[in-house]
Scaffold this active site. Sequence first.
Site: not given
Length: 291
Positions: A195, A200
């Site tokens: 991912d 992030h």
Amino acid sequence: MPIFYPDILQQGTAARPFEYGDKEVMLYAVGIGMGANPLDERELSFVYENGLKVVPTAVTVLADSVMRGVSAAVPDGLRFSTWDMFKMLHGEQKVEIHKPLPAQGAFTFSDQIIGAFDKGPDKGAIILSESKWFDAAGDVAVTLTTTRFARGDGGFGGPADGAPKPHPTPTRAPDMSLDIVTRPDQAVIYRLNGDRNPLHVDQAFARKGGFDQPILHGLCTYGITCRAVMQGMLDYDSESIASHQVRFSSPVYPGETVTVDMWRDGKEIAFEARIKARDLYVIRNGLTRLR
């Protein structure tokens, strides 16, 4: 971006083969913070190929090679449903491990939408999908059930009720509370599982999303709760876990300490996770079922 009901219940992906090895198993364990102390032999067994064990929640990433980039479809004559991805939230996650997982293996993966619930034009929709792993004998080895909240796609005319109910949290004091310290670079490591959402790691991107800094992957927090249950309640017996489920509440920032509160009743371990420093719950209604 319309949802067509009941056509959406026939929407899914064709079965595809995949395989994983010990590298992927170990990378996942490191991604949820295991192995930081190489002298801890209990955690070493999840990050060292000699007698390698598999964290049950690793199934959320081990099929990543086929989960990402596979296009869903519907049978001829049915309408294909779409939704606003910018308003989509990962609401709940459950994995069921029907057979203990090998340190390396080959399976077949398929995904199907199994539920769509209309909460109204102002409240959005709840979409349930189910992914299955089949082993060489054709038996189901793993089932993953994902609940997503499509906040901008209510009002499509589907049923309002019927979505799974969250597991109630015990009202007594926890039987155990365990602090798990995340690393400041936890998301940098975890994203190598597949991912690579810039939310992030990219501060500018995170700010556009309304966050002061990049946030930890929700599925990383999910894995951390499984790690806490194994450590606090099961003496790292990963094969005793039959299922692990949570409801996501709030994001974690890398570097924060996650406190996991646990309650055991026979073969059920209820849990919740919170950030003491912010007086905030990040996981609600957690439940681990044992074999």
